[in-house]
Design an enzyme around this catalytic site. Structure first.
Site, mmCIF file in Angstrom:
data_model
loop_
_atom_site.group_PDB
_atom_site.id
_atom_site.type_symbol
_atom_site.label_atom_id
_atom_site.label_comp_id
_atom_site.label_asym_id
_atom_site.label_seq_id
_atom_site.Cartn_x
_atom_site.Cartn_y
_atom_site.Cartn_z
ATOM 1 N N ARG A 56 47.263 50.305 36.036
ATOM 2 C CA ARG A 56 48.439 50.769 35.302
ATOM 3 C C ARG A 56 48.342 50.420 33.817
ATOM 4 N NH1 ARG A 56 53.503 51.330 37.934
ATOM 5 N NH2 ARG A 56 54.575 50.083 36.384
ATOM 6 N N ARG A 72 42.446 49.468 25.263
ATOM 7 C CA ARG A 72 42.199 50.307 24.076
ATOM 8 C C ARG A 72 41.287 49.608 23.081
ATOM 9 N NH1 ARG A 72 47.918 50.788 23.417
ATOM 10 N NH2 ARG A 72 48.684 52.423 24.811
ATOM 11 N N ARG A 111 57.863 42.245 47.183
ATOM 12 C CA ARG A 111 58.089 41.067 46.355
ATOM 13 C C ARG A 111 59.520 41.131 45.880
ATOM 14 N NH1 ARG A 111 55.920 36.475 46.762
ATOM 15 N NH2 ARG A 111 55.821 35.809 44.593
ATOM 16 N N ARG A 151 58.038 36.114 33.105
ATOM 17 C CA ARG A 151 58.277 36.599 31.744
ATOM 18 C C ARG A 151 59.659 36.210 31.253
ATOM 19 N NH1 ARG A 151 58.020 43.153 33.029
ATOM 20 N NH2 ARG A 151 59.394 43.127 34.836
ATOM 21 N N GLU A 177 62.341 35.587 34.355
ATOM 22 C CA GLU A 177 62.137 36.311 35.618
ATOM 23 C C GLU A 177 61.155 35.531 36.482
ATOM 24 O OE1 GLU A 177 61.526 40.637 35.218
ATOM 25 O OE2 GLU A 177 59.904 40.443 36.669
ATOM 26 N N TYR A 231 55.326 52.544 44.473
ATOM 27 C CA TYR A 231 55.466 51.845 43.197
ATOM 28 C C TYR A 231 55.785 52.885 42.119
ATOM 29 C CZ TYR A 231 53.919 48.019 40.005
ATOM 30 O OH TYR A 231 53.823 47.020 39.070
ATOM 31 N N ASP A 258 57.608 54.684 38.921
ATOM 32 C CA ASP A 258 58.354 54.446 37.691
ATOM 33 C C ASP A 258 59.543 55.403 37.661
ATOM 34 O OD1 ASP A 258 56.998 52.353 36.479
ATOM 35 O OD2 ASP A 258 55.453 53.678 35.676
HETATM 36 P P1 FAD Z 1 66.815 51.990 43.419
HETATM 37 O O1 FAD Z 1 67.085 51.900 41.973
HETATM 38 O O2 FAD Z 1 66.357 50.766 44.127
HETATM 39 O O3 FAD Z 1 68.150 52.530 44.119
HETATM 40 C C1 FAD Z 1 68.353 52.478 45.512
HETATM 41 C C2 FAD Z 1 69.828 52.241 45.744
HETATM 42 O O4 FAD Z 1 70.080 52.335 47.140
HETATM 43 C C3 FAD Z 1 70.289 50.860 45.306
HETATM 44 O O5 FAD Z 1 71.386 50.974 44.429
HETATM 45 C C4 FAD Z 1 70.692 50.184 46.614
HETATM 46 O O6 FAD Z 1 71.807 49.314 46.477
HETATM 47 C C5 FAD Z 1 71.043 51.371 47.478
HETATM 48 N N1 FAD Z 1 70.954 51.110 48.910
HETATM 49 C C6 FAD Z 1 69.878 50.617 49.566
HETATM 50 N N2 FAD Z 1 70.154 50.488 50.871
HETATM 51 C C7 FAD Z 1 71.430 50.911 51.033
HETATM 52 C C8 FAD Z 1 72.291 50.987 52.157
HETATM 53 N N3 FAD Z 1 71.908 50.584 53.370
HETATM 54 N N4 FAD Z 1 73.540 51.464 51.977
HETATM 55 C C9 FAD Z 1 73.974 51.837 50.747
HETATM 56 N N5 FAD Z 1 73.186 51.770 49.655
HETATM 57 C C10 FAD Z 1 71.940 51.312 49.792
HETATM 58 N N6 FAD Z 1 60.262 51.970 35.866
HETATM 59 C C11 FAD Z 1 59.965 52.437 34.630
HETATM 60 O O7 FAD Z 1 59.801 53.661 34.470
HETATM 61 N N7 FAD Z 1 59.847 51.602 33.549
HETATM 62 C C12 FAD Z 1 60.037 50.256 33.654
HETATM 63 O O8 FAD Z 1 59.931 49.528 32.665
HETATM 64 C C13 FAD Z 1 60.365 49.729 34.946
HETATM 65 N N8 FAD Z 1 60.537 48.414 35.095
HETATM 66 C C14 FAD Z 1 60.849 47.927 36.335
HETATM 67 C C15 FAD Z 1 61.042 46.561 36.464
HETATM 68 C C16 FAD Z 1 61.348 46.026 37.702
HETATM 69 C C17 FAD Z 1 61.569 44.552 37.830
HETATM 70 C C18 FAD Z 1 61.440 46.881 38.837
HETATM 71 C C19 FAD Z 1 61.744 46.319 40.198
HETATM 72 C C20 FAD Z 1 61.250 48.253 38.718
HETATM 73 C C21 FAD Z 1 60.949 48.781 37.467
HETATM 74 N N9 FAD Z 1 60.795 50.147 37.280
HETATM 75 C C22 FAD Z 1 60.475 50.642 36.041
HETATM 76 C C23 FAD Z 1 60.944 51.097 38.416
HETATM 77 C C24 FAD Z 1 62.356 51.659 38.517
HETATM 78 O O9 FAD Z 1 63.287 50.629 38.727
HETATM 79 C C25 FAD Z 1 62.420 52.623 39.708
HETATM 80 O O10 FAD Z 1 61.446 53.610 39.602
HETATM 81 C C26 FAD Z 1 63.761 53.323 39.908
HETATM 82 O O11 FAD Z 1 64.847 52.602 39.457
HETATM 83 C C27 FAD Z 1 63.889 53.600 41.388
HETATM 84 O O12 FAD Z 1 65.046 54.352 41.673
HETATM 85 P P2 FAD Z 1 65.446 54.557 43.183
HETATM 86 O O13 FAD Z 1 66.669 55.413 43.188
HETATM 87 O O14 FAD Z 1 64.277 55.020 43.963
HETATM 88 O O15 FAD Z 1 65.745 53.097 43.755
HETATM 89 N N1 UDP Z 2 49.564 42.116 34.465
HETATM 90 C C1 UDP Z 2 48.909 40.959 34.103
HETATM 91 N N2 UDP Z 2 49.286 40.306 32.969
HETATM 92 C C2 UDP Z 2 50.281 40.747 32.188
HETATM 93 C C3 UDP Z 2 50.942 41.929 32.550
HETATM 94 C C4 UDP Z 2 50.566 42.588 33.706
HETATM 95 O O1 UDP Z 2 48.015 40.518 34.803
HETATM 96 O O2 UDP Z 2 50.591 40.100 31.168
HETATM 97 C C5 UDP Z 2 49.136 42.791 35.706
HETATM 98 C C6 UDP Z 2 49.927 42.336 36.936
HETATM 99 O O3 UDP Z 2 49.060 42.342 38.044
HETATM 100 C C7 UDP Z 2 50.952 43.433 37.082
HETATM 101 C C8 UDP Z 2 50.127 44.651 36.683
HETATM 102 O O4 UDP Z 2 49.327 44.186 35.598
HETATM 103 O O5 UDP Z 2 51.430 43.535 38.399
HETATM 104 C C9 UDP Z 2 50.927 45.847 36.252
HETATM 105 O O6 UDP Z 2 51.731 45.489 35.154
HETATM 106 P P1 UDP Z 2 53.007 46.318 34.777
HETATM 107 O O7 UDP Z 2 53.518 45.799 33.481
HETATM 108 O O8 UDP Z 2 52.706 47.756 34.891
HETATM 109 O O9 UDP Z 2 53.992 45.883 35.952
HETATM 110 P P2 UDP Z 2 55.492 46.323 36.261
HETATM 111 O O10 UDP Z 2 56.294 45.087 36.000
HETATM 112 O O11 UDP Z 2 55.856 47.469 35.373
HETATM 113 O O12 UDP Z 2 55.447 46.698 37.678
#
Ligand code: FAD
Ligand code: UDP
Length: 383
Positions: A172, A176, A249, A280, A300, A348, A350
Site C-alpha cells: 500500500r 519514491r 485487529r 501513532r 492510537e 481492507y 479505503d
Molecule cells: P463502517 O464504517 O465500519 O460502517 C459499518 C456500520 O455498521 C457501523 O456504523 C456499525 O456500527 C454498523 N453495524 C455493524 N453491525 C451492526 C449491527 N449488527 N446492527 C446495526 N448496525 C451495525 N480509508 C481511507 O480511504 N483513508 C484513510 O485514511 C482511512 N483510515 C482508516 C483508519 C482506520 C483506523 C480504519 C479502521 C479505517 C480507515 N479507513 C480509511 C477505511 C475506512 O474507514 C473504511 O473504508 C470505511 O469507513 C468503511 O465503511 P463501511 O460502511 O464499510 O464500514
Molecule cells: N507501515 C509501517 N510503518 C509506518 C506506516 C505503515 O510499517 O510508519 C506499514 C504497516 O504494516 C501498515 C502498512 O504499512 O499496516 C500500511 O500502512 P497504511 O498507512 O496504508 O495503513 P492504514 O492505517 O491506512 O491501514
C-alpha cells in the site's frame, strides 16, 4: 406487508451511499445502526471546536474523478495532503519512503545512491521472490528502513510477526526516488470542509435513520419491514459465527486536550519503535488547518480483537481467508440480502473503494429495475 424497499444495516459509508442512491431513485429506505451516531468509522466528534476522528484518522484519496466529484457534490473538500512523519528512537523520518527518508537514514542525496544502497541490502538479504510482509518490505526499501520504520510498527499494528503477514499490506505504501512526502499517489485528496459528518449528513439527508438499533437484537421487528436487506456489519456475525470467527485487529484511542495551539506541527507521527506502546499520535486540527487556541491529540494503540470489541482491520491471512470462503459461499445463497462494505466483505477497503462498491451495487440493481431519468445520472459514475 413490507413498508420499505431496503432495510440498510449500518450507517457507514457503504450504507449511506447505497441509501442515497436508492432514495434518489424513489426507493424507500430505513437505515439502522447500533451506534448512537451515523457515519460508521468516519464519524467525527467535536472537542474544543476541533473535529476529532473518533475511530482513527481518515484522509480521503482517489484516482477516480467521478468518485471525487460525487463526494464533493455533498461537501467541498480542502487541499490537505497527508505527509506523516515516523519517529524511531528520537529521530524523525519523512514518510512515505522517499529521498527525504533515504537522506535521513543514510545521508544519500541522489536517487542513484539510494537505489544502490537498497539494492545492496536486498542482495545481502538474499530475497528474490518475496513471500511475506517482511521479505516484501526488505525488497522495497532494504534492511535498515525495514528494521527502523516497518518491523516495529507492523508487529505492533497487527500483533503478529511480519513474516506471518501478507505482503499486500506493505505494498500500500509508495516508494519514491524523489523528495515528495505525499503519502498517496492518487490525483485527488483532501478532508471535507467542516469534517466527515457533513459528508454523512448530505448522504443521509431525507433518509430515515434509526440509531442505537442493533440488527441482531431487533431482527424480529426490523427484518420483515423491507423487501430486501443491505447488510454492512460483520459477515461472521450474520451467520452466528458458525464457521468460526473472522479475526480483526481492534484499536484503542486515548484522547487528550492540550492547552497549546500546536503540539507536533503535523497531523500524524507514527511511532515505529516496538518499545513505544502506541502506533501513532494524531493531532486532529491539522486535517483542517485549525487555528483554535487549544489542540486535541490522540494516541492510537493496536489491540487484539474479540466479539465485544470494535472490529477495525480485517486480518486477511491464510486462516481467515479459508473461513471467509465458507461464509461467502453461504451468503451467495441469500435471495434478499446484499452484503457490502469493510465488515461484510471482510476487505481492507479505503473510503473511495467502499463508495465505489456501493455505487456499483446500486447501479447494478437499478439497471435491472429502470427508473427513467435516474439512468442518465448513473451512467456518469464509473466504478
Ligand atoms: P463502517 O464504517 O465500519 O460502517 C459499518 C456500520 O455498521 C457501523 O456504523 C456499525 O456500527 C454498523 N453495524 C455493524 N453491525 C451492526 C449491527 N449488527 N446492527 C446495526 N448496525 C451495525 N480509508 C481511507 O480511504 N483513508 C484513510 O485514511 C482511512 N483510515 C482508516 C483508519 C482506520 C483506523 C480504519 C479502521 C479505517 C480507515 N479507513 C480509511 C477505511 C475506512 O474507514 C473504511 O473504508 C470505511 O469507513 C468503511 O465503511 P463501511 O460502511 O464499510 O464500514
Ligand atoms: N507501515 C509501517 N510503518 C509506518 C506506516 C505503515 O510499517 O510508519 C506499514 C504497516 O504494516 C501498515 C502498512 O504499512 O499496516 C500500511 O500502512 P497504511 O498507512 O496504508 O495503513 P492504514 O492505517 O491506512 O491501514
Amino acid at each position: 406487508m413490507a413498508v420499505y424497499d431496503y432495510l440498510i444495516v449500518g450507517a457507514g459509508l457503504f450504507g449511506a451511499v447505497f441509501a442515497r442512491e436508492m432514495t434518489d431513485a424513489g426507493r424507500k429506505c430505513l437505515v439502522i445502526d447500533k451506534r448512537c451516531h451515523a457515519g460508521g468509522n468516519v464519524y467525527c466528534e467535536q472537542i474544543e471546536g476541533i473535529n476529532v476522528h473518533k475511530y482513527g484518522p481518515h484522509i480521503f484519496h482517489t484516482n477516480d474523478r467521478t468518485i471525487w466529484e460525487y463526494v464533493n457534490s455533498f461537501v467541498p473538500f480542502n487541499h490537505f495532503i497527508y505527509s506523516p512523519l515516523a519517529e524511531y528512537q528520537g529521530v524523525l523520518y519523512n514518510m512515505p519512503f522517499n529521498m527525504n527518508t533515504f537522506y535521513q537514514m543514510w545521508k544519500v542525496k541522489t536517487p542513484q545512491e539510494a537505489m544502490d544502497k537498497i539494492a545492496e541490502q536486498v542482495k545481502e538479504a538474499g530475497i528474490i521472490h518475496p513471500n511475506n510482509l517482511e521479505e516484501q518490505a526488505i525488497s522495497m526499501v532494504g534492511v535498515d528502513i525495514y528494521n527502523k520504520l516497518i518491523k516495529g510498527y507492523t508487529e505492533k499494528q497487527w500483533g503478529r510477526k511480519a513474516i506471518d503477514l501478507p505482503k499486500f499490506i506493505i505494498k500500500r505504501l509508495p516508494v519514491r526516488f524523489n523528495y515528495d512526502n505525499n503519502y498517496f499517489n492518487d490525483t485527488y485528496q483532501g478532508i471535507p470542509v467542516g469534517g466527515y459528518n457533513k459528508l454523512i449528513d448530505g448522504l443521509l439527508s431525507g433518509v430515515e435513520v434509526r440509531l442505537n438499533c442493533d440488527f441482531f437484537k431487533n431482527r424480529n421487528e426490523v427484518a420483515g419491514m423491507a423487501n430486501a436487506i443491505v447488510y454492512t456489519g460483520k459477515l461472521d456475525e450474520f451467520y452466528d459465527y458458525k464457521f468460526g470467527l473472522l479475526e480483526y485487529r481492534s484499536l484503542r484511542f486515548e484522547h487528550e486536550v492540550l492547552g497549546v495551539a500546536n503540539y507536533q506541527g503535523v497531523a500524524i507521527i507514527n511511532s515505529t519503535d516496538i518499545k513505544v506502546p502506541y502506533t501513532r499520535t494524531i493531532e486532529h486540527k491539522h486535517f483542517e488547518f485549525g487555528t483554535q487556541s487549544k489542540t486535541v491529540i490522540t494516541r492510537e494503540f493496536s489491540d487484539e480483537s474479540s466479539v465485544e470489541k470494535e472490529a477495525y482491520y480485517p486480518i486477511n491471512d491464510v486462516r481467515n481467508e479459508e473461513i471467509l470462503k465458507k461464509y461467502v459461499e453461504l451468503s451467495k445463497l441469500e435471495q434478499n440480502v446484499i452484503f457490502g462494505g469493510r465488515l461484510a466483505e471482510y476487505k481492507y477497503y479505503d473510503m473511495h473503494q467502499v463508495i465505489a462498491a456501493a455505487l456499483k451495487k446500486a447501479r447494478h440493481i437499478l439497471n435491472k429495475q429502470p427508473v427513467g431519468a435516474y439512468q442518465a445520472k448513473l451512467k456518469t459514475i464509473s466504478v
